[in-house]
Design a protein around this motif. Sequence first.
Motif, PDB file in Angstrom:
ATOM      1  N   TYR A 276       0.855  -1.184   0.000  1.00 12.66           N
ATOM      2  CA  TYR A 276       0.000   0.000   0.000  1.00 12.66           C
ATOM      3  C   TYR A 276       0.890   1.234   0.000  1.00 12.66           C
ATOM      4  CZ  TYR A 276      -4.115   2.825   1.274  1.00 12.66           C
ATOM      5  OH  TYR A 276      -5.145   3.724   1.276  1.00 12.66           O
ATOM      6  N   ARG A 277       0.937   1.903  -1.147  1.00 13.50           N
ATOM      7  CA  ARG A 277       1.790   3.079  -1.299  1.00 13.50           C
ATOM      8  C   ARG A 277       0.999   4.193  -1.981  1.00 13.50           C
ATOM      9  NH1 ARG A 277       5.338  -1.022  -3.597  1.00 13.50           N
ATOM     10  NH2 ARG A 277       6.907  -1.706  -2.079  1.00 13.50           N
ATOM     11  N   GLY A 278       1.167   5.404  -1.508  1.00  9.97           N
ATOM     12  CA  GLY A 278       0.489   6.528  -2.133  1.00  9.97           C
ATOM     13  C   GLY A 278      -1.013   6.395  -2.127  1.00  9.97           C
ATOM     14  N   ASP A 279      -1.558   5.931  -1.028  1.00 11.44           N
ATOM     15  CA  ASP A 279      -3.009   5.776  -0.857  1.00 11.44           C
ATOM     16  C   ASP A 279      -3.626   4.743  -1.786  1.00 11.44           C
ATOM     17  OD1 ASP A 279      -3.071   7.708   1.140  1.00 11.44           O
ATOM     18  OD2 ASP A 279      -3.253   9.334  -0.334  1.00 11.44           O
ATOM     19  N   ARG A 280      -2.829   3.823  -2.287  1.00  7.97           N
ATOM     20  CA  ARG A 280      -3.406   2.748  -3.099  1.00  7.97           C
ATOM     21  C   ARG A 280      -2.494   1.532  -3.069  1.00  7.97           C
ATOM     22  NH1 ARG A 280      -1.559   2.377  -8.556  1.00  7.97           N
ATOM     23  NH2 ARG A 280       0.069   3.919  -9.045  1.00  7.97           N
ATOM     24  N   PHE A 281      -3.096   0.377  -3.335  1.00  8.98           N
ATOM     25  CA  PHE A 281      -2.335  -0.859  -3.425  1.00  8.98           C
ATOM     26  C   PHE A 281      -1.706  -0.932  -4.815  1.00  8.98           C
ATOM     27  CE2 PHE A 281      -5.515  -1.894  -0.187  1.00  8.98           C
ATOM     28  CZ  PHE A 281      -4.717  -2.483   0.786  1.00  8.98           C
ATOM     29  N   VAL A 312     -11.636  -5.982   8.098  1.00  5.95           N
ATOM     30  CA  VAL A 312     -10.471  -6.739   7.644  1.00  5.95           C
ATOM     31  C   VAL A 312      -9.685  -5.929   6.619  1.00  5.95           C
ATOM     32  CG1 VAL A 312      -9.716  -8.784   6.366  1.00  5.95           C
ATOM     33  CG2 VAL A 312     -11.446  -9.002   8.150  1.00  5.95           C
ATOM     34  N   ARG A 313     -10.395  -5.306   5.696  1.00  9.04           N
ATOM     35  CA  ARG A 313      -9.707  -4.493   4.687  1.00  9.04           C
ATOM     36  C   ARG A 313      -8.959  -3.324   5.351  1.00  9.04           C
ATOM     37  NH1 ARG A 313      -9.807  -3.516  -0.849  1.00  9.04           N
ATOM     38  NH2 ARG A 313      -9.091  -1.419  -1.398  1.00  9.04           N
ATOM     39  N   MET A 314      -9.607  -2.680   6.310  1.00  9.62           N
ATOM     40  CA  MET A 314      -8.966  -1.558   6.997  1.00  9.62           C
ATOM     41  C   MET A 314      -7.728  -2.034   7.748  1.00  9.62           C
ATOM     42  SD  MET A 314     -10.630   1.155   9.695  1.00  9.62           S
ATOM     43  CE  MET A 314     -11.813   1.653   8.424  1.00  9.62           C
ATOM     44  N   ARG A 315      -7.844  -3.212   8.346  1.00  7.92           N
ATOM     45  CA  ARG A 315      -6.705  -3.767   9.082  1.00  7.92           C
ATOM     46  C   ARG A 315      -5.546  -4.057   8.122  1.00  7.92           C
ATOM     47  NH1 ARG A 315      -5.196  -2.880  14.080  1.00  7.92           N
ATOM     48  NH2 ARG A 315      -4.276  -4.674  15.136  1.00  7.92           N
ATOM     49  N   ILE A 316      -5.855  -4.505   6.908  1.00  8.75           N
ATOM     50  CA  ILE A 316      -4.825  -4.763   5.896  1.00  8.75           C
ATOM     51  C   ILE A 316      -4.151  -3.454   5.489  1.00  8.75           C
ATOM     52  CG2 ILE A 316      -4.442  -5.504   3.509  1.00  8.75           C
ATOM     53  CD1 ILE A 316      -6.625  -7.629   3.990  1.00  8.75           C
ATOM     54  N   GLU A 317      -4.947  -2.409   5.306  1.00 12.66           N
ATOM     55  CA  GLU A 317      -4.379  -1.110   4.942  1.00 12.66           C
ATOM     56  C   GLU A 317      -3.478  -0.574   6.057  1.00 12.66           C
ATOM     57  OE1 GLU A 317      -7.492   1.563   3.907  1.00 12.66           O
ATOM     58  OE2 GLU A 317      -8.142   0.406   2.160  1.00 12.66           O
ATOM     59  N   GLN A 318      -3.943  -0.686   7.289  1.00 12.43           N
ATOM     60  CA  GLN A 318      -3.179  -0.173   8.425  1.00 12.43           C
ATOM     61  C   GLN A 318      -1.875  -0.948   8.633  1.00 12.43           C
ATOM     62  OE1 GLN A 318      -6.141  -0.651  11.457  1.00 12.43           O
ATOM     63  NE2 GLN A 318      -7.054   1.392  11.107  1.00 12.43           N
ATOM     64  N   LEU A 319      -1.860  -2.168   8.181  1.00 15.27           N
ATOM     65  CA  LEU A 319      -0.678  -3.016   8.312  1.00 15.27           C
ATOM     66  C   LEU A 319       0.560  -2.364   7.697  1.00 15.27           C
ATOM     67  CD1 LEU A 319       0.481  -5.939   8.910  1.00 15.27           C
ATOM     68  CD2 LEU A 319      -0.232  -6.516   6.585  1.00 15.27           C
ATOM     69  N   HIS A 320       0.351  -1.617   6.605  1.00 13.68           N
ATOM     70  CA  HIS A 320       1.481  -1.055   5.864  1.00 13.68           C
ATOM     71  C   HIS A 320       2.105   0.158   6.543  1.00 13.68           C
ATOM     72  CE1 HIS A 320       0.851  -3.675   2.375  1.00 13.68           C
ATOM     73  NE2 HIS A 320      -0.410  -3.657   2.787  1.00 13.68           N
ATOM     74  N   GLY A 321       1.488   0.641   7.577  1.00 12.67           N
ATOM     75  CA  GLY A 321       2.070   1.747   8.326  1.00 12.67           C
ATOM     76  C   GLY A 321       2.884   1.276   9.524  1.00 12.67           C
TER      77      GLY A 321
END
Length: 352
Positions: A276-281, A312-321
Amino acid sequence: MDTFTPTWNELITQYRSGDVEIDPAYQRAFRWSYDQQTTYIESLLLNIPTPPVFLAEKPNGTFEVIDGLQRFSTMVKFFAAEIFDDEATPSEDASVENNIRVPSILADAPILGGLQGISRATLPDTLVRTLRYSRVQVILLKKESSSIARYNVFTRLNRAGTTLSNQEIRNCSARLFESNFADRLNAIGNDSVVRTALGLSSKEASSMGAQENVLRLIAFGNFSPPTKSIEDFLDEVMYQAAGGDFDFSEDMETKIRKTFELLAEACPRGEAFKFYRGDRFQGAFSPNLFDIVACGVFKNLAKCKKKGTEAVRMRIEQLHGQAKTLELTGAGSNTRAKMMGRVAFGKSWFSF
Protein backbone atom coordinates in the motif's frame (compact mmCIF):
# COMPACT_ATOMS: atom_id res chain seq x y z
CA MET A 1 16.30 -50.57 -10.48
CA ASP A 2 16.90 -52.37 -13.77
CA THR A 3 18.46 -50.90 -16.91
CA PHE A 4 17.93 -52.08 -20.47
CA THR A 5 18.15 -50.66 -24.00
CA PRO A 6 15.10 -51.55 -26.11
CA THR A 7 14.48 -50.13 -29.56
CA TRP A 8 11.87 -47.44 -30.01
CA ASN A 9 9.96 -49.97 -32.11
CA GLU A 10 9.69 -52.25 -29.07
CA LEU A 11 8.55 -49.42 -26.79
CA ILE A 12 5.97 -48.20 -29.29
CA THR A 13 4.65 -51.75 -29.66
CA GLN A 14 4.29 -51.96 -25.89
CA TYR A 15 2.50 -48.61 -25.88
CA ARG A 16 0.09 -49.72 -28.58
CA SER A 17 -0.73 -52.90 -26.67
CA GLY A 18 -1.45 -50.88 -23.52
CA ASP A 19 1.59 -52.10 -21.60
CA VAL A 20 3.15 -48.61 -21.31
CA GLU A 21 1.28 -45.52 -20.17
CA ILE A 22 2.82 -42.19 -21.15
CA ASP A 23 0.35 -39.86 -19.48
CA PRO A 24 -0.11 -40.94 -15.85
CA ALA A 25 -1.90 -38.37 -13.71
CA TYR A 26 1.27 -37.01 -12.16
CA GLN A 27 2.96 -36.23 -15.50
CA ARG A 28 2.72 -32.91 -17.27
CA ALA A 29 1.09 -32.68 -20.68
CA PHE A 30 2.96 -33.09 -23.96
CA ARG A 31 4.44 -29.62 -24.49
CA TRP A 32 7.25 -29.95 -27.00
CA SER A 33 7.03 -27.73 -30.06
CA TYR A 34 7.55 -29.10 -33.57
CA ASP A 35 11.08 -27.67 -33.42
CA GLN A 36 11.83 -29.66 -30.26
CA GLN A 37 10.23 -32.79 -31.68
CA THR A 38 12.29 -32.43 -34.85
CA THR A 39 15.52 -31.97 -32.91
CA TYR A 40 14.90 -35.20 -30.97
CA ILE A 41 14.13 -37.17 -34.14
CA GLU A 42 17.23 -35.69 -35.78
CA SER A 43 19.31 -36.84 -32.80
CA LEU A 44 18.09 -40.41 -33.31
CA LEU A 45 18.81 -40.26 -37.05
CA LEU A 46 22.36 -39.06 -36.30
CA ASN A 47 22.82 -41.57 -33.47
CA ILE A 48 23.44 -38.75 -30.98
CA PRO A 49 23.09 -40.01 -27.37
CA THR A 50 19.84 -38.93 -25.73
CA PRO A 51 18.74 -39.01 -22.06
CA PRO A 52 17.26 -42.22 -20.66
CA VAL A 53 13.56 -42.85 -20.17
CA PHE A 54 12.46 -43.74 -16.64
CA LEU A 55 9.63 -46.24 -16.29
CA ALA A 56 7.89 -47.45 -13.14
CA GLU A 57 6.33 -50.89 -12.98
CA LYS A 58 2.73 -50.86 -11.80
CA PRO A 59 1.19 -53.56 -9.57
CA ASN A 60 -0.52 -55.17 -12.60
CA GLY A 61 2.81 -55.55 -14.42
CA THR A 62 2.34 -52.69 -16.90
CA PHE A 63 4.55 -49.61 -16.91
CA GLU A 64 4.20 -45.85 -16.67
CA VAL A 65 6.63 -43.15 -17.75
CA ILE A 66 7.91 -41.09 -14.81
CA ASP A 67 10.48 -39.17 -16.87
CA GLY A 68 10.75 -38.94 -20.65
CA LEU A 69 7.14 -38.15 -21.54
CA GLN A 70 8.18 -35.52 -24.10
CA ARG A 71 10.49 -37.92 -25.93
CA PHE A 72 8.06 -40.82 -25.75
CA SER A 73 5.19 -38.66 -26.97
CA THR A 74 7.33 -37.36 -29.84
CA MET A 75 7.87 -40.90 -31.12
CA VAL A 76 4.23 -41.89 -30.69
CA LYS A 77 3.11 -38.78 -32.55
CA PHE A 78 5.56 -39.39 -35.41
CA PHE A 79 4.23 -42.96 -35.87
CA ALA A 80 0.63 -42.01 -35.03
CA ALA A 81 -0.79 -43.26 -38.34
CA GLU A 82 0.43 -46.77 -37.49
CA ILE A 83 -0.58 -46.69 -33.84
CA PHE A 84 -4.10 -45.32 -33.78
CA ASP A 85 -7.08 -46.81 -35.57
CA ASP A 86 -8.76 -43.48 -36.31
CA GLU A 87 -7.26 -41.49 -39.15
CA ALA A 88 -6.01 -37.98 -38.56
CA THR A 89 -4.69 -35.55 -41.11
CA PRO A 90 -1.21 -34.09 -40.53
CA SER A 91 -1.25 -30.37 -40.02
CA GLU A 92 1.15 -27.59 -39.13
CA ASP A 93 -1.56 -25.80 -37.17
CA ALA A 94 -0.48 -25.05 -33.59
CA SER A 95 -3.67 -26.60 -32.24
CA VAL A 96 -2.46 -30.08 -33.20
CA GLU A 97 1.22 -29.59 -32.37
CA ASN A 98 0.80 -31.58 -29.17
CA ASN A 99 -1.98 -33.92 -30.25
CA ILE A 100 -0.23 -37.30 -30.36
CA ARG A 101 -2.97 -38.76 -32.57
CA VAL A 102 -2.07 -36.35 -35.38
CA PRO A 103 1.10 -37.44 -37.24
CA SER A 104 3.99 -35.01 -36.98
CA ILE A 105 5.22 -32.75 -39.73
CA LEU A 106 8.87 -32.03 -39.04
CA ALA A 107 10.33 -28.55 -38.84
CA ASP A 108 13.69 -27.29 -40.07
CA ALA A 109 16.40 -29.33 -38.31
CA PRO A 110 19.57 -27.80 -36.87
CA ILE A 111 21.93 -30.22 -38.67
CA LEU A 112 20.15 -32.36 -41.24
CA GLY A 113 18.80 -30.48 -44.21
CA GLY A 114 15.62 -31.58 -45.92
CA LEU A 115 13.57 -32.60 -42.88
CA GLN A 116 11.25 -29.59 -42.98
CA GLY A 117 7.76 -30.61 -44.05
CA ILE A 118 8.58 -34.34 -43.79
CA SER A 119 6.23 -36.78 -42.06
CA ARG A 120 6.34 -40.54 -41.47
CA ALA A 121 4.55 -41.00 -44.78
CA THR A 122 7.20 -39.08 -46.74
CA LEU A 123 10.39 -39.98 -44.86
CA PRO A 124 12.57 -42.42 -46.85
CA ASP A 125 12.18 -46.02 -45.67
CA THR A 126 15.84 -46.33 -44.70
CA LEU A 127 15.47 -43.39 -42.31
CA VAL A 128 12.19 -44.75 -40.97
CA ARG A 129 14.00 -47.98 -40.10
CA THR A 130 16.77 -45.99 -38.46
CA LEU A 131 14.17 -44.40 -36.17
CA ARG A 132 12.37 -47.65 -35.47
CA TYR A 133 15.51 -49.47 -34.40
CA SER A 134 17.19 -46.64 -32.55
CA ARG A 135 17.88 -47.78 -29.03
CA VAL A 136 17.07 -45.82 -25.90
CA GLN A 137 18.27 -46.48 -22.40
CA VAL A 138 15.39 -47.33 -20.08
CA ILE A 139 15.74 -47.26 -16.31
CA LEU A 140 13.01 -49.26 -14.63
CA LEU A 141 11.77 -48.87 -11.08
CA LYS A 142 10.39 -52.25 -10.13
CA LYS A 143 6.94 -52.46 -8.61
CA GLU A 144 8.57 -53.36 -5.29
CA SER A 145 10.03 -49.82 -5.16
CA SER A 146 8.39 -47.69 -2.50
CA SER A 147 6.35 -44.57 -3.15
CA ILE A 148 9.09 -42.65 -1.37
CA ALA A 149 11.66 -43.88 -3.91
CA ARG A 150 9.44 -42.88 -6.83
CA TYR A 151 8.75 -39.49 -5.26
CA ASN A 152 12.45 -38.77 -4.90
CA VAL A 153 13.35 -40.01 -8.37
CA PHE A 154 10.71 -37.85 -10.02
CA THR A 155 11.51 -34.77 -7.94
CA ARG A 156 15.26 -34.96 -8.49
CA LEU A 157 14.96 -35.64 -12.21
CA ASN A 158 12.65 -32.70 -12.74
CA ARG A 159 14.60 -30.23 -10.60
CA ALA A 160 17.56 -30.41 -12.99
CA GLY A 161 17.25 -28.04 -15.94
CA THR A 162 13.47 -28.19 -15.97
CA THR A 163 10.90 -25.71 -17.16
CA LEU A 164 8.42 -26.96 -14.59
CA SER A 165 7.71 -24.69 -11.65
CA ASN A 166 8.53 -26.01 -8.18
CA GLN A 167 4.83 -26.45 -7.45
CA GLU A 168 4.25 -28.37 -10.69
CA ILE A 169 7.03 -30.72 -9.64
CA ARG A 170 5.50 -31.10 -6.18
CA ASN A 171 2.07 -31.81 -7.60
CA CYS A 172 3.42 -34.35 -10.07
CA SER A 173 5.59 -36.03 -7.45
CA ALA A 174 2.74 -36.25 -4.94
CA ARG A 175 0.66 -38.22 -7.41
CA LEU A 176 3.10 -41.09 -7.02
CA PHE A 177 1.39 -41.76 -3.69
CA GLU A 178 -2.01 -43.38 -3.44
CA SER A 179 -3.45 -40.13 -2.12
CA ASN A 180 -5.88 -37.51 -3.38
CA PHE A 181 -4.07 -34.62 -1.68
CA ALA A 182 -2.61 -33.29 -4.95
CA ASP A 183 -6.08 -33.34 -6.53
CA ARG A 184 -7.61 -31.52 -3.57
CA LEU A 185 -4.84 -28.93 -3.58
CA ASN A 186 -5.30 -28.44 -7.31
CA ALA A 187 -9.06 -28.01 -6.90
CA ILE A 188 -8.62 -25.34 -4.22
CA GLY A 189 -6.04 -23.50 -6.32
CA ASN A 190 -8.37 -23.52 -9.33
CA ASP A 191 -11.28 -22.11 -7.34
CA SER A 192 -12.26 -18.73 -8.77
CA VAL A 193 -12.60 -17.21 -5.29
CA VAL A 194 -9.08 -18.28 -4.36
CA ARG A 195 -7.71 -16.85 -7.61
CA THR A 196 -9.60 -13.60 -7.03
CA ALA A 197 -8.13 -13.26 -3.56
CA LEU A 198 -4.58 -13.94 -4.77
CA GLY A 199 -4.72 -11.69 -7.84
CA LEU A 200 -1.80 -13.52 -9.49
CA SER A 201 -0.46 -12.70 -12.93
CA SER A 202 -1.43 -15.08 -15.75
CA LYS A 203 2.13 -16.43 -15.78
CA GLU A 204 2.07 -17.14 -12.05
CA ALA A 205 -1.35 -18.76 -12.28
CA SER A 206 -0.37 -20.98 -15.23
CA SER A 207 2.58 -22.43 -13.29
CA MET A 208 0.41 -23.43 -10.33
CA GLY A 209 1.13 -20.27 -8.33
CA ALA A 210 -2.28 -20.47 -6.68
CA GLN A 211 -1.71 -24.06 -5.59
CA GLU A 212 1.71 -23.13 -4.21
CA ASN A 213 0.23 -20.37 -2.08
CA VAL A 214 -2.51 -22.64 -0.78
CA LEU A 215 0.22 -25.12 0.17
CA ARG A 216 2.17 -22.25 1.75
CA LEU A 217 -0.85 -21.43 3.92
CA ILE A 218 -1.25 -25.09 4.91
CA ALA A 219 2.46 -25.23 5.74
CA PHE A 220 2.70 -22.07 7.83
CA GLY A 221 -0.70 -22.71 9.36
CA ASN A 222 0.40 -26.05 10.79
CA PHE A 223 4.21 -26.28 10.88
CA SER A 224 7.35 -24.26 11.56
CA PRO A 225 10.00 -24.25 8.80
CA PRO A 226 13.09 -26.26 9.89
CA THR A 227 15.43 -24.21 7.67
CA LYS A 228 15.42 -20.92 5.78
CA SER A 229 14.64 -22.76 2.52
CA ILE A 230 10.97 -22.22 1.72
CA GLU A 231 11.19 -24.71 -1.14
CA ASP A 232 12.48 -27.49 1.12
CA PHE A 233 9.78 -26.62 3.64
CA LEU A 234 6.99 -26.83 1.06
CA ASP A 235 8.46 -30.03 -0.40
CA GLU A 236 8.35 -31.64 3.03
CA VAL A 237 4.78 -30.56 3.77
CA MET A 238 3.64 -31.78 0.34
CA TYR A 239 5.40 -35.06 0.96
CA GLN A 240 3.86 -35.51 4.41
CA ALA A 241 0.35 -34.67 3.21
CA ALA A 242 0.55 -36.91 0.14
CA GLY A 243 2.19 -39.72 2.10
CA GLY A 244 -0.42 -39.68 4.85
CA ASP A 245 1.82 -38.39 7.66
CA PHE A 246 -0.22 -35.18 7.87
CA ASP A 247 -4.01 -35.28 7.90
CA PHE A 248 -5.42 -32.57 5.66
CA SER A 249 -8.92 -32.85 7.05
CA GLU A 250 -12.16 -31.68 5.50
CA ASP A 251 -12.49 -29.14 8.31
CA MET A 252 -9.08 -27.69 7.50
CA GLU A 253 -9.91 -27.47 3.80
CA THR A 254 -13.13 -25.66 4.66
CA LYS A 255 -11.25 -23.21 6.87
CA ILE A 256 -8.76 -22.48 4.11
CA ARG A 257 -11.50 -21.89 1.57
CA LYS A 258 -13.33 -19.56 3.97
CA THR A 259 -10.09 -17.66 4.60
CA PHE A 260 -9.77 -16.95 0.87
CA GLU A 261 -13.49 -16.13 0.61
CA LEU A 262 -13.13 -13.47 3.30
CA LEU A 263 -10.02 -12.02 1.68
CA ALA A 264 -11.64 -12.00 -1.77
CA GLU A 265 -14.59 -10.05 -0.36
CA ALA A 266 -12.33 -7.59 1.46
CA CYS A 267 -9.85 -7.19 -1.40
CA PRO A 268 -11.44 -8.38 -4.67
CA ARG A 269 -8.47 -7.38 -6.85
CA GLY A 270 -5.74 -9.18 -4.95
CA GLU A 271 -4.87 -6.06 -2.93
CA ALA A 272 -4.39 -8.07 0.26
CA PHE A 273 -0.99 -9.22 -0.95
CA LYS A 274 0.26 -6.00 -2.55
CA PHE A 275 2.01 -3.10 -0.88
CA TYR A 276 0.00 0.00 0.00
CA ARG A 277 1.79 3.08 -1.30
CA GLY A 278 0.49 6.53 -2.13
CA ASP A 279 -3.01 5.78 -0.86
CA ARG A 280 -3.41 2.75 -3.10
CA PHE A 281 -2.33 -0.86 -3.42
CA GLN A 282 0.22 -1.42 -6.16
CA GLY A 283 2.93 -3.73 -7.42
CA ALA A 284 3.10 -7.48 -7.80
CA PHE A 285 1.96 -10.26 -5.48
CA SER A 286 4.20 -10.42 -2.40
CA PRO A 287 4.76 -13.85 -0.78
CA ASN A 288 6.00 -12.04 2.34
CA LEU A 289 2.72 -10.15 2.70
CA PHE A 290 0.89 -13.41 2.05
CA ASP A 291 2.58 -14.94 5.09
CA ILE A 292 1.38 -12.10 7.28
CA VAL A 293 -2.12 -11.54 5.91
CA ALA A 294 -3.27 -15.01 4.87
CA CYS A 295 -1.80 -16.75 7.90
CA GLY A 296 -3.07 -14.01 10.20
CA VAL A 297 -6.63 -14.27 8.90
CA PHE A 298 -6.47 -18.08 8.85
CA LYS A 299 -5.40 -18.23 12.49
CA ASN A 300 -8.09 -15.71 13.51
CA LEU A 301 -10.83 -16.65 11.07
CA ALA A 302 -13.73 -16.59 13.55
CA LYS A 303 -12.72 -13.14 14.88
CA CYS A 304 -12.19 -11.75 11.37
CA LYS A 305 -15.56 -13.00 10.16
CA LYS A 306 -17.23 -11.45 13.19
CA LYS A 307 -15.55 -8.08 12.53
CA GLY A 308 -16.59 -8.15 8.87
CA THR A 309 -14.92 -7.54 5.52
CA GLU A 310 -14.62 -3.75 5.91
CA ALA A 311 -12.76 -4.14 9.19
CA VAL A 312 -10.47 -6.74 7.64
CA ARG A 313 -9.71 -4.49 4.69
CA MET A 314 -8.97 -1.56 7.00
CA ARG A 315 -6.71 -3.77 9.08
CA ILE A 316 -4.83 -4.76 5.90
CA GLU A 317 -4.38 -1.11 4.94
CA GLN A 318 -3.18 -0.17 8.42
CA LEU A 319 -0.68 -3.02 8.31
CA HIS A 320 1.48 -1.06 5.86
CA GLY A 321 2.07 1.75 8.33
CA GLN A 322 3.74 -0.60 10.81
CA ALA A 323 7.52 -0.67 11.22
CA LYS A 324 7.25 -4.41 11.87
CA THR A 325 5.83 -4.95 8.39
CA LEU A 326 8.82 -3.29 6.75
CA GLU A 327 11.22 -5.16 8.99
CA LEU A 328 9.72 -8.55 8.09
CA THR A 329 9.22 -7.96 4.36
CA GLY A 330 12.26 -5.89 3.42
CA ALA A 331 15.87 -6.89 2.76
CA GLY A 332 16.95 -10.21 4.23
CA SER A 333 13.36 -11.34 4.67
CA ASN A 334 14.02 -14.94 3.64
CA THR A 335 15.62 -16.04 6.90
CA ARG A 336 13.90 -18.67 9.02
CA ALA A 337 13.50 -16.18 11.85
CA LYS A 338 11.71 -13.67 9.61
CA MET A 339 9.48 -16.33 8.06
CA MET A 340 8.35 -17.37 11.52
CA GLY A 341 8.18 -13.71 12.51
CA ARG A 342 5.74 -12.92 9.69
CA VAL A 343 3.42 -15.72 10.75
CA ALA A 344 3.54 -14.66 14.40
CA PHE A 345 3.00 -10.99 13.51
CA GLY A 346 0.03 -11.85 11.28
CA LYS A 347 -1.53 -13.93 14.03
CA SER A 348 -1.19 -11.03 16.46
CA TRP A 349 -2.23 -8.29 14.03
CA PHE A 350 -5.48 -9.91 12.94
CA SER A 351 -6.51 -10.96 16.43
CA PHE A 352 -8.03 -7.44 16.76
